[in-house]
Write an enzyme that holds these catalytic residues in place. Structure first.
Site, PDB file in Angstrom:
ATOM      1  N   LYS A   1      84.844 -19.037  -2.790  1.00  0.00           N
ATOM      2  CA  LYS A   1      84.061 -17.952  -3.367  1.00  0.00           C
ATOM      3  C   LYS A   1      83.043 -18.554  -4.316  1.00  0.00           C
ATOM      4  O   LYS A   1      83.390 -19.077  -5.372  1.00  0.00           O
ATOM      5  CB  LYS A   1      84.923 -16.953  -4.130  1.00  0.00           C
ATOM      6  CG  LYS A   1      84.167 -15.636  -4.396  1.00  0.00           C
ATOM      7  CD  LYS A   1      84.693 -14.852  -5.570  1.00  0.00           C
ATOM      8  CE  LYS A   1      84.119 -15.290  -6.875  1.00  0.00           C
ATOM      9  NZ  LYS A   1      82.646 -15.022  -7.016  1.00  0.00           N
TER      10      LYS A   1
ATOM     11  N   CYS B   1      78.667 -29.044 -17.890  1.00  0.00           N
ATOM     12  CA  CYS B   1      79.838 -29.154 -18.751  1.00  0.00           C
ATOM     13  C   CYS B   1      79.982 -30.545 -19.338  1.00  0.00           C
ATOM     14  O   CYS B   1      80.617 -30.726 -20.379  1.00  0.00           O
ATOM     15  CB  CYS B   1      81.098 -28.783 -17.961  1.00  0.00           C
ATOM     16  SG  CYS B   1      81.282 -29.708 -16.424  1.00  0.00           S
TER      17      CYS B   1
ATOM     18  N   GLU C   1      80.697 -24.267 -26.913  1.00  0.00           N
ATOM     19  CA  GLU C   1      79.875 -24.737 -25.806  1.00  0.00           C
ATOM     20  C   GLU C   1      78.659 -23.839 -25.655  1.00  0.00           C
ATOM     21  O   GLU C   1      78.778 -22.634 -25.408  1.00  0.00           O
ATOM     22  CB  GLU C   1      80.680 -24.752 -24.507  1.00  0.00           C
ATOM     23  CG  GLU C   1      79.909 -25.379 -23.357  1.00  0.00           C
ATOM     24  CD  GLU C   1      80.733 -25.524 -22.094  1.00  0.00           C
ATOM     25  OE1 GLU C   1      80.535 -26.516 -21.376  1.00  0.00           O
ATOM     26  OE2 GLU C   1      81.586 -24.646 -21.827  1.00  0.00           O
TER      27      GLU C   1
END
Length: 489
Positions: A175, A284, A383
Site C-alpha cells: 500500500k 528520515c 522531527e
C-alpha cells in the site's frame, strides 16, 4: 488528470469504491489524480489473491535460478519504463526530476538486481554436536507480507520492500502512502509483465486509516513492513503485535551531524549540505542537528550559511533545481510551524525561515538554518522533515557524544574528523543504527538499515531481510539406525 487504478490484483488494474482521495502536484497545487480508495472487500480480495498465489507455489517453489531471472527481468522492465515512471513521480512528489530519474528509479531497479544476487549466495546451517544426528536449518518463506511505503521516497523504499519480500518466495500486498501513490503504482504495473505469477505482487491504494489499517489487521497477512512516521509506526506495530505478526518499523530520525575541528573542512561543508537539503529535506536520515566544534564554528557557520543561500530552489522540472516544493500543504504548514518567533531567545534564524521567493503557488520553503543555544530546544528534539537545520557548537568529543545521544531517536549519525581514534570512539559511543564517517549518505544493501529507540524496530537489507521474510525450520536426521527404548514391551 492521471488515470491510476485503486488496486492491482492478479496482475490486473481494479477500481475500488472506498473513500476517494486527491493526489496533488506540490509544485502547482493542482489535483492530478483522484483515486477511489480500496474498500475492505477490495483489500480482502488483494490479500486473498496473494495467499492463493503463495499456497499454489508457482513462485514460492520456483528454483532459485528462475526466481533470479524474474527479479532481473523486473529490474529491466523498470529501466525500460524509467522515463514514464520518473515523469509521474516528479509530478506527484515535487522531487527534482533529475534526482528522480538519475537516482530513485535506478535504485528501484537495483533493489531487484541486488536480491537476485543475494538469494544465489544464501547458505544453510548444519550442526553435528549430537553424534548420531545431522541437524540442519531450513529457511522457508514467511507467507504473505503487508508492505506500507512512505511518501518521501516512494520508489526507492517501496521497491526495496517488494524486492526483499518476494526474493525469498513470499507473496505481498503493498500500500503506497496516499500522498504519493502514482510512481509506485506504475512501477508495480510495469513489473507484472516480467514473469511474476499473478497474485505474487498485489497493490492497494487508499487512506492509511482505512485501507492501511485493514491490510495490517487482515488475518491472512503474516508480517508487516512499514516505513513512515513514529506515531503511525507505533499504531501499526501495536495492531500487528496483537495478532502476533512480526513487523519491521523504519521510523523517524533527528540525526546528529558531528563536525570536529580537524575535519576536512570543505568535505564537511559539502556533506552537511547534502545531508540536510537533498530530497527536498524530506528524509528520515537527514543530518538535521549539526554540531560543530568551537574551534571552527564561526568559520563553518559562515561558509554553511553562504552556501545555503545559493541552494537553488525551483520547479522540479528545471535541470538546475536542487530543492523543490514540500510534499503537501499540511506538511508545508508543519515545517513552517518550527520557524522560531522573534521572542525566542534560544534560537536565531541565520538564513531562510519562510516561503521561498518567486513562487505564487506551490509548497516552496526556503533552505533554513537556525542557531540554537541548547539541544533541549524543540528544533533539536522534534522531527521537522524539511530543508531545516539546527546548528550549535560543542567543545569536547565527550560533549558531542552526549548531545548526539540526547534524543528519543537513533536512526543515523555522521562524524567528520581526520582522527581515526576519534571516529572509532564515536561509532561506539553513539546510539544509532548507522554511523557515517567522513561521508554523507551511503547505502550498502548487504548491511542492515534500521534505527534505535523511536527510530524503529528491526532493519532492512540483505541478511536482515532474510531474517524477517523467512521462517527457520530445524530438521534432525539420524546418521544410522537408532536403538530406541521399547516402552510397553
Amino acid at each position: 488528470m492521471t488515470d491510476t487504478p485503486t488496486a492491482i490484483i492478479d496482475a490486473q488494474p481494479v477500481t475500488g469504491s472506498g473513500t476517494p482521495f486527491d493526489v496533488v502536484d506540490p509544485a502547482s497545487e493542482e489535483v492530478i489524480a483522484t483515486i477511489p480508495g480500496a474498500e475492505d472487500a477490495l483489500v480482502d480480495r488483494a490479500v486473498t489473491s496473494a495467499r492463493a498465489a503463495f499456497e499454489k507455489g508457482d513462485w514460492r517453489l520456483l528454483p532459485v535460478a528462475d526466481k533470479q531471472k524474474v527479479l532481473r527481468d523486473s529490474a529491466d522492465a523498470i529501466d525500460a519504463a524509467a522515463d514514464d515512471i520518473a515523469d509521474i513521480e516528479c509530478a506527484n512528489t515535487g522531487l527534482p526530476y533529475h534526482q528522480v530519474r538519475g537516482r530513485q528509479v535506478g535504485r528501484a531497479a537495483d533493489n531487484f538486481r541486488f536480491f537476485a544476487d543475494y538469494i544465489g549466495q544464501m547458505t544453510a546451517e548444519l550442526y553435528e554436536q549430537e553424534a548420531n544426528y545431522l541437524t540442519y536449518v531450513r529457511r522457508e518463506p514467511l507467507g504473505v507480507a503487508g508492505l506500507i511505503s512512505p511518501w518521501n521516497s516512494p520508489l526507492a523504499l517501496g521497491s526495496m520492500k517488494i524486492a526483499s519480500a518476494i526474493a525469498f518466495g513470499n507473496s505481498c500486498v503493498i500500500k503506497p502512502a496516499e500522498q504519493a501513490p502514482l510512481g509506485l503504482t506504475m512501477m508495480t504495473q510495469v513489473m507484472q509483465g516480467a514473469g511474476l505469477p499473478p497474485g505474487v505482487v498485489n497493490l492497494v491504494n487508499g487512506l492509511g486509516v482505512e485501507s492501511g489499517d485493514r491490510l495490517v489487521r487482515h488475518p491472512l497477512i503474516d508480517g508487516v513492513s512499514f516505513t513512515g512516521g513514529t506515531r503511525t509506526g507505533k499504531i501499526i506495530m501495536e495492531a500487528a503485535g496483537a495478532m502476533l505478526k512480526p513487523s519491521v518499523m523504519e521510523l523517524g530520525g533527528k540525526s546528529a551531524n558531528i563536525i570536529f575541528d580537524d575535519a576536512d573542512f570543505e568535505q564537511a561543508v559539502d556533506g552537511a549540505l547534502v545531508g540536510i537539503f537533498t530530497n527536498n529535506g524530506q528524509q528520515c536520515l537527514a543530518g538535521s542537528r549539526i554540531l560543530v566544534q568551537r574551534g571552527i564554528y564561526d568559520r563553518f557557520v559562515e561558509a554553511f550559511v553562504a552556501r545555503a543561500k545559493k541552494v537553488r530552489v525551483g520547479h522540479p522540472r528545471e535541470a538546475t533545481t536542487e530543492v523543490g516544493p514540500l510534499m503537501t500543504k499540511a506538511h508545508y504548514d508543519h515545517v513552517m510551524s518550527f520557524v522560531p518567533a522573534a521572542e525566542d531567545a534560544g534560537a536565531r534564524i541565520l538564513v531562510g525561515g519562510g516561503r521561498a521567493e518567486g513562487f505564487e503557488r506551490g509548497y516552496y520553503f526556503q533552505p533554513t538554518i537556525v542557531e540554537v543555544d541548547s539541544n533541549t530546544h524543540r528544533l533539536c528534539q522534534e522531527e521537522i522533515f524539511g530543508p531545516f537545520a539546527a546548528i550549535m557548537p560543542f567543545d569536547t568529543a565527550e560533549e558531542a557524544w552526549a548531545i548526539a545521544n540526547e534524543s528519543r531517536f537513533g536512526l543515523v549519525s555522521y562524524i567528520w574528523s581526520q582522527d581515526i581514534a576519534k571516529i572509532m570512539e564515536g561509532q561506539e559511543r553513539i546510539f544509532a543504527g548507522t554511523v557515517w564517517c567522513n561521508t554523507p549518505m551511503i547505502r550498502d544493501l548487504h548491511a542492515p538499515f534500521g534505527g534505535y529507540r523511536e527510530s524503529g524496530v528491526g532493519a532492512e537489507g540483505g541478511r536482515a531481510a532474510e531474517a524477517f521474510y523467512t521462517r527457520q525450520k530445524t530438521v534432525s536426521i539420524p546418521r544410522r539406525p537408532l536403538t530406541l527404548p521399547k516402552l510397553g514391551a
